[in-house]
Design a protein around this motif. Structure first.
Motif, PDB file in Angstrom:
ATOM      1  N   CYS A 154       0.809  -1.227   0.000  1.00 36.77           N
ATOM      2  CA  CYS A 154       0.000   0.000   0.000  1.00 36.77           C
ATOM      3  C   CYS A 154       0.839   1.273   0.000  1.00 36.77           C
ATOM      4  CB  CYS A 154      -0.935   0.005   1.211  1.00 36.77           C
ATOM      5  SG  CYS A 154      -2.047  -1.404   1.305  1.00 36.77           S
TER       6      CYS A 154
ATOM      7  N   PHE B 139       0.064   4.329  -2.206  1.00 36.44           N
ATOM      8  CA  PHE B 139      -1.185   5.064  -1.989  1.00 36.44           C
ATOM      9  C   PHE B 139      -0.868   6.479  -1.480  1.00 36.44           C
ATOM     10  CE2 PHE B 139      -3.829   1.008  -0.838  1.00 36.44           C
ATOM     11  CZ  PHE B 139      -3.459   0.442  -2.046  1.00 36.44           C
TER      12      PHE B 139
ATOM     13  N   ALA C 149      -2.242   5.639   4.116  1.00 32.23           N
ATOM     14  CA  ALA C 149      -2.299   4.241   4.548  1.00 32.23           C
ATOM     15  C   ALA C 149      -2.479   4.225   6.065  1.00 32.23           C
ATOM     16  CB  ALA C 149      -1.044   3.490   4.137  1.00 32.23           C
TER      17      ALA C 149
ATOM     18  N   SER D 179      -5.591  -0.063  -9.505  1.00 28.09           N
ATOM     19  CA  SER D 179      -6.176   0.926  -8.603  1.00 28.09           C
ATOM     20  C   SER D 179      -5.922   0.502  -7.153  1.00 28.09           C
ATOM     21  CB  SER D 179      -7.689   1.016  -8.836  1.00 28.09           C
ATOM     22  OG  SER D 179      -8.328  -0.199  -8.443  1.00 28.09           O
ATOM     23  N   GLU D 180      -6.121   1.439  -6.223  1.00 30.71           N
ATOM     24  CA  GLU D 180      -5.927   1.106  -4.815  1.00 30.71           C
ATOM     25  C   GLU D 180      -6.907   0.017  -4.379  1.00 30.71           C
ATOM     26  OE1 GLU D 180      -5.900   4.563  -2.338  1.00 30.71           O
ATOM     27  OE2 GLU D 180      -4.253   5.529  -3.456  1.00 30.71           O
TER      28      GLU D 180
ATOM     29  N   GLY E 255       4.471  -2.215  -4.464  1.00 32.87           N
ATOM     30  CA  GLY E 255       4.258  -1.090  -3.563  1.00 32.87           C
ATOM     31  C   GLY E 255       5.492  -0.221  -3.423  1.00 32.87           C
TER      32      GLY E 255
ATOM     33  N   ARG F 153       5.901   1.741  -6.716  1.00 25.06           N
ATOM     34  CA  ARG F 153       4.883   2.800  -6.802  1.00 25.06           C
ATOM     35  C   ARG F 153       5.248   3.969  -5.892  1.00 25.06           C
ATOM     36  NH1 ARG F 153      -0.910   0.596  -8.271  1.00 25.06           N
ATOM     37  NH2 ARG F 153      -1.614   2.278  -6.929  1.00 25.06           N
TER      38      ARG F 153
END
Length: 256
Positions: free
Chosen positions: A128, A131, A134, A185-186, A207, A210
């Motif tokens: 995650c 994102f 988180a 997508s998340e 992750g 990203r």
């Protein structure tokens, strides 16, 4: 690296290793073999770049971020490198380090990080980290994921380790799943985390990548088991090159 004690000279490091062999002193050997091979000019150049990084930081400290933090050995290792460089440069100067976030799933290790390093936020899952927000394991609240100057990151080795009986047959699917993770997508990432057949390596490495793409840390340190790294680094380096990074990798014995 797993040491908390910096050394100031080869002689001091040598006597420590001889008297107390073990992981702590082994880390000093690795540092001595790498940092002390640098010329004075190279040490000064590296340290000057660190000073520039510090001055450009909003906090005027080098901000360290950590993914797959474990017990914080990576943070201690980065600090040891900085402390060692301070002893090697020709012009005395100060470089300060602050850890701005960690990422660790194990609640016992999260408690350790808070007790020993006052580390906060500590996010729950590496998958995650790309994102915008988180869940923090310390405050138990969603928190914005911060920028950092230096990222120290690991990722799951289960699908790449030499101990995995399905390593060879899983490798191509890992690469496919990794590409999917980088564009998913998340919501899709959250669903993938609930799928027991999914690749933990693809999810956690995805992750990390990203995060790098989104936050662009100035320096990235990735670590994993030797066999896994050798297999996965070519596609990872291609992805890092797309992000504008120059990268290299080396296999180091943890107790050499």
């Amino acid at each position: 690296m797993t040491t908390a004690a910096p050394f100031c000279s080869p002689a001091a490091g040598e006597s420590s290793v001889d008297a107390h062999p073990g992981p702590v002193d082994a880390s000093m050997i690795v540092l001595r073999r790498t940092l002390l091979q640098l010329s004075q000019a190279e040490c000064d150049k590296v340290f000057a770049r660190l000073m520039q990084m510090q001055l450009a930081s909003p906090s005027k400290k080098i901000r360290l971020g950590s993914i797959c933090t474990g017990s914080g050995a990576g943070e201690v290792g980065v600090k040891l490198i900085l402390d060692t460089l301070k002893c090697l440069v020709s012009t005395p100067a100060s470089v300060e380090l602050e850890t701005v976030f960690g990422c660790e799933y194990d609640s016992a290790k999260v408690a350790w990080l808070w007790h020993n390093f006052s580390m906060q936020p500590v996010f729950a899952n590496a998958a995650c980290m790309g994102f915008s927000k988180a869940m923090c394991q310390v405050s138990h609240q969603p928190v914005a994921i911060p920028d950092c100057d230096v990222l120290s990151a690991g990722f799951s080795c289960k699908d790449l380790s030499s101990l995995s009986t399905k390593r060879s047959e899983r490798f191509q699917s890992i690469l496919t799943e990794l590409e999917t993770c980088l564009t998913a997508s998340e919501g899709d990432i959250i669903k993938a985390l609930e799928d027991p057949k999914g690749s933990s390596t693809a999810l956690t490495l995805g992750g990390v990548l990203r995060y790098i793409e989104r936050h662009r840390p100035l320096c990235v340190i990735l670590e994993n088991v030797k066999d896994g790294f050798a297999r996965i680094m070519e596609p990872v380096q291609k992805k890092l090159q797309q992000f504008g990074y120059v990268s290299c990798w080396e296999a180091l014995g943890s107790l050499i």
